[in-house]
Scaffold this active site. Structure first.
Site, PDB file in Angstrom:
ATOM      1  N   GLY A 141       0.877  -1.161   0.159  1.00  0.00           N
ATOM      2  CA  GLY A 141       0.099   0.154  -0.011  1.00  0.00           C
ATOM      3  C   GLY A 141       0.697   1.197  -0.039  1.00  0.00           C
ATOM      4  O   GLY A 141       2.129   1.105   0.088  1.00  0.00           O
ATOM      5  N   CYS A 193       5.577  -6.047   1.364  1.00  0.00           N
ATOM      6  CA  CYS A 193       5.867  -4.741   1.004  1.00  0.00           C
ATOM      7  C   CYS A 193       5.174  -3.797   2.197  1.00  0.00           C
ATOM      8  O   CYS A 193       5.621  -4.098   3.584  1.00  0.00           O
ATOM      9  CB  CYS A 193       5.331  -3.971  -0.156  1.00  0.00           C
ATOM     10  N   TYR A 194       4.053  -3.157   2.142  1.00  0.00           N
ATOM     11  CA  TYR A 194       3.777  -2.128   3.380  1.00  0.00           C
ATOM     12  C   TYR A 194       3.158  -3.333   4.452  1.00  0.00           C
ATOM     13  O   TYR A 194       3.349  -3.204   5.671  1.00  0.00           O
ATOM     14  CB  TYR A 194       2.480  -1.437   3.051  1.00  0.00           C
ATOM     15  N   HIS A 223       7.346  -7.627  -4.276  1.00  0.00           N
ATOM     16  CA  HIS A 223       6.064  -7.896  -4.701  1.00  0.00           C
ATOM     17  C   HIS A 223       6.042  -9.249  -5.538  1.00  0.00           C
ATOM     18  O   HIS A 223       6.558  -9.543  -6.476  1.00  0.00           O
ATOM     19  CB  HIS A 223       5.394  -6.937  -5.738  1.00  0.00           C
ATOM     20  N   GLU A 253       3.748 -10.890  -6.464  1.00  0.00           N
ATOM     21  CA  GLU A 253       2.522 -11.019  -7.268  1.00  0.00           C
ATOM     22  C   GLU A 253       2.485 -10.455  -8.577  1.00  0.00           C
ATOM     23  O   GLU A 253       1.833 -10.832  -9.654  1.00  0.00           O
ATOM     24  CB  GLU A 253       1.223 -10.378  -6.612  1.00  0.00           C
ATOM     25  N   ASP A 267     -15.464  -9.462 -22.612  1.00  0.00           N
ATOM     26  CA  ASP A 267     -15.889  -9.545 -21.131  1.00  0.00           C
ATOM     27  C   ASP A 267     -17.415  -9.543 -21.126  1.00  0.00           C
ATOM     28  O   ASP A 267     -18.100 -10.435 -20.614  1.00  0.00           O
ATOM     29  CB  ASP A 267     -15.491  -8.295 -20.601  1.00  0.00           C
ATOM     30  N   LYS A 278      -8.536 -10.263 -16.950  1.00  0.00           N
ATOM     31  CA  LYS A 278      -8.896 -10.666 -18.283  1.00  0.00           C
ATOM     32  C   LYS A 278      -8.444 -12.231 -18.651  1.00  0.00           C
ATOM     33  O   LYS A 278      -9.282 -12.952 -19.011  1.00  0.00           O
ATOM     34  CB  LYS A 278      -8.030  -9.752 -19.384  1.00  0.00           C
TER      35      LYS A 278
END
Ligand code: XMP
Length: 601
Positions: free
Chosen positions: A54, A81-82, A169, A171, A226, A371
């Site tokens: 964050g 991280c945060y 990170h 991710e 979508d 997506k």
């Protein structure tokens, strides 16, 4: 049963991406609110917790925090991280502003391949960092398991309590072994192989049925992947007389756009209703230059056309809900989560829609998916590859890829920042700051700034261009994109121009030429998306335009890099585009996201 992971959202753009990655790695994950989650709730709902990154600093007044008692709940916890800094701070360690701010790639040296780093003993791997603060002293019971050159406590653990903290990170796809670290955490939570996308479909069907109740759904189809996937999901749970699909032709579609959707739905025996609203869309947008205004007009008009159709059909508004194919990045970029910032308003998140959402009148079957998950669901539903693997295309369509200007501006009227001089000189490249603007995203904030257009009389390598493109937006904030002139003349001015049928047709032809080229060279599937943007840059005051090529590679549209087109391909494509009447020059967009978004408006 506690068979899922709770991802505590501390802001920024990444909490949802963490949850999505965890799901793709085979465990269910959902976003949880750090400020309200209690220990009892955590114990009865989750098998493990992840504290996301964050933008805040743990010492800032009002910085978001979760209950420190969560660390004693007996659940495995991974702080990122945060989240890592908060865990260290709350357990008695020290966090300070780092001497060196680390943004981007760093090399991780793994000293102990245990816990979340199992399988990595003695390895070095690239990781993605983005932080200004850092942990300088560990709480009692914690040990370091990996470091980078600038960050001593890059990965730490308390083995006995199953608490893990990482500064980087895992991710993002730029972290080389990120999936392995997250998979290790899933294993620690005992959730390996407990979730499949088929489960999403089953759960979504019952959730949707409950939300709709005995109402019916009026669904807006945009022609893209979508909305077609979301609509097809609804056809599985609603009888035909309770589902009405409307395709609004805005006049801003790609060539043959509607046909592909109609064909795909026909194979499912689903009828599509089409409304040609192109004239009114064009009228409302006449003379509008500002991207946010354009987006709002288009979003509102979608609702207006839909409301007119509802009236014509005499549908009872109390019994009909509105359905749309919103996906997660649409929500986050529209500033739609508690702590995110508005980058651009997606057409299905304008205020009129937001109001209906608040009133429980909107149904969005895939709003939590990225997506690639939508594509997997599409395939599971039996939709054809031709549709499922089409490049994404924004709802507002070609209208937000056709830039306008309400005044004439000379190229050269904006000074090139002094800070660029030495870099440009070193690579023997010149640069114009173009007197038009595009949208970008820097440090989670929206920007609306000028592109720098590079040109070189001698040759210049791709590596040099990319290096310059990376550096310029960091050297001066008035620039958020970097282009390279690949064909045609160097434009001398931005001419006065509005959205006209002629210009949209010109752009549609250019866009079609690009798609045809990609299929012919068999590179369509290696590219995430390839916006072709028309800008009123020309050498004369009359009706001439330039084209910007914006091919990107990405995994989820959250971060992108420019697709590396070969010089031969670029030269050939640019020659074809310059053959379209009144297209005078062709540029290539070298910008990553951030600082530039995929679309220009
Ligand atoms: P940006 O330009 O923000 O785009 O990097 C991220 C992805 O979202 C698409 N996009 C939209 N899709 N309605 C949509 O359905 C919109 O208003 C919209 N704006 C951007 C964009 O094409 C990219 O895939």
């Amino acid at each position: 049963m506690t068979s899922k992971i709770g991802v505590l959202d501390f802001g920024g753009q990444y909490a949802h991406l963490i949850a999505s990655r965890i799901r793709r790695l085979g465990a269910l994950a959902e976003i949880a609110d750090p400020e309200t989650l209690t220990v009892e709730e955590a114990r009865s709902t989750y098998a493990g917790l992840i504290l996301s990154g964050g933008p805040s600093s743990v010492y800032e007044p009002g910085a978001p925090a979760s209950d420190p008692a969560l660390f004693s709940a007996g659940l495995p916890v991974l702080g990122i991280c945060y989240g890592h800094q908060l865990m260290m701070h709350q357990l008695g360690g020290t966090v300070e502003t780092a001497n060196t701010h680390e943004f981007g790639r760093a090399v991780l040296h793994v000293s102990r391949g245990e816990g979340i780093l199992t399988g990595e003993a003695g390895q070095t791997a690239s990781v993605w960092m983005s932080h200004g603060d850092e942990v300088v002293r560990l709480p009692e019971g914690f040990e370091t398991i990996a470091s980078t050159d600038d960050c001593r406590f890059a990965a730490v653990w308390n083995a006995a309590r199953r608490l893990y903290g990482i500064q980087f990170h895992p991710e993002v796809t730029h972290t080389e072994h990120g999936d392995l670290y997250l998979k290790n955490f899933i294993k620690i939570c005992n959730l390996e192989g407990t979730y499949r996308l088929e489960d999403f479909l089953t759960q979504a069907r019952s959730r949707l049925a409950e939300q709709i109740g005995d109402r019916s759904v009026f669904f807006l189809l945009s022609g893209g992947v979508d909305s077609t996937v979301a609509f097809t999901m609804l056809t599985d749970i609603l009888p035909p007389d309770r589902l009405y699909g409307l395709f609004i032709d805005t006049g801003f579609m790609r060539k043959d756009e509607g046909i592909a959707v109609e064909r795909a739905l026909k194979s499912h025996n689903i009828k599509l209703n089409v409304e040609d609203a192109s004239q009114v869309f064009m009228e409302r947008l006449a003379g509008v230059v500002d991207p946010e205004k354009k987006r709002k007009i288009i979003g509102d008009l979608f609702i207006e056309v839909q409301a007119a159709r509802v009236l014509k059909l005499n549908l009872d508004p109390a019994r009909w809900m509105l359905g749309q194919g919103t996906i997660y990045p649409d929500t986050i970029e529209s500033g739609g989560t508690k702590k995110s910032h508005l980058i651009k308003t997606h057409h299905n998140r304008v205020p009129a829609i937001q109001k209906m959402i608040d009133e429980g009148k909107v149904i969005e079957p895939i709003k939590d998916l990225y997506k690639d998950e939508v594509r997997q669901v599409g395939t599971l539903l039996g939709l054809p590859d031709e549709l499922v693997f089409r490049h994404p295309f924004p709802g507002p369509g070609l209208a937000i890829r056709c830039l306008c200007s309400d005044s004439v501006e000379k190229v050269g009227s904006l000074p090139v920042p002094k800070a660029f001089d030495s870099l440009l000189k070193a690579h023997n490249v010149s640069c114009d700051i173009l007197p038009l603007r595009s949208v970008g995203v820097q440090g989670d904030q929206r920007s609306y700034a000028h592109p720098a257009a590079l040109h070189a009389s001698g040759g210049v390598s791709r590596a040099s261009l990319l290096e310059i493109a990376r550096a310029l937006p960091n050297l001066d904030r008035s620039v958020n994109r970097v282009l390279f002139l690949v064909g045609g003349q160097r434009p001398s001015q931005v001419r006065k121009s509005t959205l006209t049928i002629d210009r949209i047709n010109r752009l549609r032809e250019a866009d079609h030429a690009v798609s045809a080229f990609l299929f012919e060279k068999q590179i369509y599937d290696t590219i995430w998306q390839f916006p072709v943007v028309l800008v009123p840059l020309s050498t004369k005051a009359e009706d001439g335009d330039s084209v910007i090529l914006r091919p990107v590679v990405s995994a989820d549209a959250m971060t992108v890099s420019p697709y590396p087109m070969t010089e031969e391909h670029l030269a050939e494509l640019s020659k074809r585009l310059l053959g379209i009447p009144r297209i005078e020059s062709v540029f290539f967009d070298l910008t990553t996201k951030p600082p530039g978004t995929i679309e220009w408006e």
